[in-house]
Design a protein around this motif. Structure first.
Motif, short mmCIF file in Angstrom:
data_model
loop_
_atom_site.label_atom_id
_atom_site.label_comp_id
_atom_site.label_asym_id
_atom_site.label_seq_id
_atom_site.Cartn_x
_atom_site.Cartn_y
_atom_site.Cartn_z
N ASP A 87 27.20 21.83 -16.78
CA ASP A 87 26.57 22.98 -16.13
C ASP A 87 25.06 22.89 -16.30
O ASP A 87 24.55 22.99 -17.41
N VAL A 88 24.35 22.65 -15.19
CA VAL A 88 22.90 22.49 -15.20
C VAL A 88 22.30 23.45 -14.19
O VAL A 88 22.82 23.61 -13.09
N THR A 89 21.19 24.08 -14.57
CA THR A 89 20.45 24.97 -13.67
C THR A 89 19.03 24.47 -13.58
O THR A 89 18.41 24.15 -14.60
N ILE A 90 18.51 24.41 -12.35
CA ILE A 90 17.12 24.05 -12.13
C ILE A 90 16.42 25.20 -11.43
O ILE A 90 16.92 25.73 -10.45
N TYR A 91 15.28 25.59 -11.98
CA TYR A 91 14.41 26.59 -11.35
C TYR A 91 13.45 25.78 -10.49
O TYR A 91 12.54 25.14 -10.99
N HIS A 92 13.72 25.79 -9.20
CA HIS A 92 13.22 24.81 -8.25
C HIS A 92 12.27 25.42 -7.23
O HIS A 92 12.46 26.54 -6.77
N ASN A 93 11.25 24.63 -6.88
CA ASN A 93 10.37 24.94 -5.76
C ASN A 93 10.49 23.76 -4.81
O ASN A 93 9.99 22.67 -5.12
N PRO A 94 11.15 23.92 -3.67
CA PRO A 94 11.36 22.80 -2.76
C PRO A 94 10.08 22.20 -2.19
O PRO A 94 10.09 21.09 -1.68
N MET A 95 8.96 22.89 -2.32
CA MET A 95 7.68 22.38 -1.84
C MET A 95 6.98 21.49 -2.87
O MET A 95 5.96 20.88 -2.58
N CYS A 96 7.52 21.41 -4.06
CA CYS A 96 6.91 20.67 -5.17
C CYS A 96 7.58 19.32 -5.34
O CYS A 96 8.80 19.23 -5.56
N GLY A 97 6.79 18.24 -5.27
CA GLY A 97 7.32 16.90 -5.43
C GLY A 97 7.98 16.67 -6.78
O GLY A 97 9.03 16.04 -6.87
N THR A 98 7.38 17.18 -7.85
CA THR A 98 7.98 17.02 -9.18
C THR A 98 9.33 17.71 -9.24
O THR A 98 10.29 17.16 -9.78
N SER A 99 9.42 18.88 -8.65
CA SER A 99 10.68 19.61 -8.63
C SER A 99 11.73 18.86 -7.79
O SER A 99 12.89 18.73 -8.21
N ARG A 100 11.33 18.34 -6.65
CA ARG A 100 12.27 17.57 -5.81
C ARG A 100 12.75 16.32 -6.53
O ARG A 100 13.94 15.98 -6.48
N ASN A 101 11.83 15.62 -7.21
CA ASN A 101 12.23 14.42 -7.96
C ASN A 101 13.18 14.77 -9.09
O ASN A 101 14.15 14.04 -9.33
#
Length: 140
Positions: free
Chosen positions: A2-16
């Motif tokens: 079970d993994v959760t990511i607090y993500h911003n799809p506009m951010c390259g680091t977050s997408r990677n």
């Protein structure tokens, strides 16, 4: 896992980071924190679990950090959290939570520390930087 990511799809680091998690064979819970900001309690818990100070969790680049005067070192943690709640773009990203811990995954390969070591193939970031070699070992 079970993994959760607090993500911003506009951010390259977050997408990677999200791509690395999926490369591990894990489909995480993805929280677009700009659309669904964490509560104060959740944000405080993420910051503490990642072993960060509140100031370390505030993003400066591409945010209203300067306009809001957040560089003022006399501001309290509560004031910084208030600003992050009012302007979620100020939350540094991506935070990832797994049973092995919580990390602010900057750089994105920091997520490897809290994922199972089940990689068996190469992985490269969007810009081509190699993270895992052909055998799935971390590239140093």
């Amino acid at each position: 896992m079970d993994v959760t990511i607090y993500h911003n799809p506009m951010c390259g680091t977050s997408r990677n980071t999200l791509a690395i998690i999926r490369h591990a064979g894990i489909e995480p819970t993805v929280v677009d924190y700009l659309q669904t900001p964490p509560s104060r309690e959740t944000l405080e818990r993420l910051i503490a679990a990642a072993g960060l100070s509140v100031r370390e969790a505030v993003r400066e680049k591409g945010t209203p950090y300067g306009e809001l005067g957040l560089g003022d070192l006399s501001l309290s943690d509560e004031q910084l959290i208030d600003a992050m709640i009012a302007h979620p773009i100020l939350i540094n990203r991506p935070f990832v939570v797994s049973p092995k811990g919580t990390r602010l995954c900057r750089p994105s390969e920091a997520v490897l520390d809290i994922l199972p070591n089940t990689f068996t193939s190469a992985f490269a970031k969007e810009d081509g930087e190699k993270v895992l070699d052909a055998e799935g070992r971390r590239v140093v």
